[in-house]
Design an enzyme around this catalytic site. Sequence first.
Site, short mmCIF file in Angstrom:
data_model
loop_
_atom_site.label_atom_id
_atom_site.label_comp_id
_atom_site.label_asym_id
_atom_site.label_seq_id
_atom_site.Cartn_x
_atom_site.Cartn_y
_atom_site.Cartn_z
N GLU A 236 6.72 -6.51 -4.06
CA GLU A 236 7.19 -7.59 -4.94
C GLU A 236 7.11 -7.17 -6.42
O GLU A 236 7.97 -7.52 -7.22
CB GLU A 236 6.38 -8.87 -4.67
CG GLU A 236 6.69 -9.41 -3.27
CD GLU A 236 5.78 -10.54 -2.82
OE1 GLU A 236 4.57 -10.29 -2.71
OE2 GLU A 236 6.27 -11.65 -2.61
N ALA B 225 -1.14 -7.90 -2.35
CA ALA B 225 -2.15 -8.80 -2.92
C ALA B 225 -3.45 -8.53 -2.17
O ALA B 225 -3.43 -8.03 -1.04
CB ALA B 225 -1.71 -10.25 -2.74
#
Length: 252
Positions: free
Chosen positions: A108, A60
């Site tokens: 992820e 992220a």
Amino acid sequence: MNIQTEVKNKIATITIDRPKALNALNLEVLTELKSELSKLKNISVVIFTGGGEKAFVAGADIAAMSAMKPEEAKKFSEFGQSVIQFIEEAPFISIAAVNGFALGGGLELALACDLIYASTSAKFGLPETNLGIIPGFGGTVNLIPRAGYARAMEMILTGRMISAEEAKTFGIALELFQPADLIPKVNEIAEKLSKKGKQSLLCAKYLVKANAFSEKEAAIKAERDGFARLFDSGEPKEGMTAFLEKREPQFK
Ligand code: CAA
């Protein structure tokens, strides 16, 4: 555009293409990714990979998260989790072709896929605790069925980066290919899958998933709440500011 989509027969290849930031996922990239995925029709297999030489997805976006308040962090995690869930539940088989760093949100994203293949030079990790945060896009839930409780705990607590070989030993990457062979080999696998009956593939996918996870919804919500709560602690600010200033964090 940060997302490139190429469709050939019933196979789509989605490239997260923001190489200047090692394909890091900010809201814009996540929104584009969800929108591209929503447009796919009559697709059996989707291959995810990263643009540029170095990264699948390095996580992220730290710059975007560094000034977040708990409420914003919760919304960010919730949106990221919704993209992950979209991939997990989508009516196609998803394959991660991990061509470089797959860290944090990047790992992820790979873990959301049904199958993970990697180049011999790929690197994997959930380095969030180095930044004073935790995985917020499903990592605390989705690593366990692949790597097992002990390795998941070790990877998440230490935040250490592991080699492609280790990722294969841990059960994260299924097979490793030389960097130049990764996409051709994954395409071969995708072509074989795309010739099978789609209904049987999807039925199998959903059953295997249902058996591998129980209480998933509650676990994902707990991750999101924990991720957001941490933003009240001061640790994310120090951890992420230190990354952006290219120095070691000084946690109290
Ligand atoms: N977010 C934002 N920018 C990032 C980034 C990220 N996750 N990862 C790399 N970048 C940027 C760097 O800041 C750098 O930008 P500048 O050129 O403007 O300085 C550029 O990409 C290239 O990176 P480096 O110079 O650091 O490249 P390197 O080869 O020296 O190191 C790396 C590569 C080891 C992957 C290193 O970039 C790194 O450690 N990145 C951060 C990885 C990380 O911590 N990921 C987890 C993020 S948190 C998360 O994902 C939370 C969640 O679950 C929701």
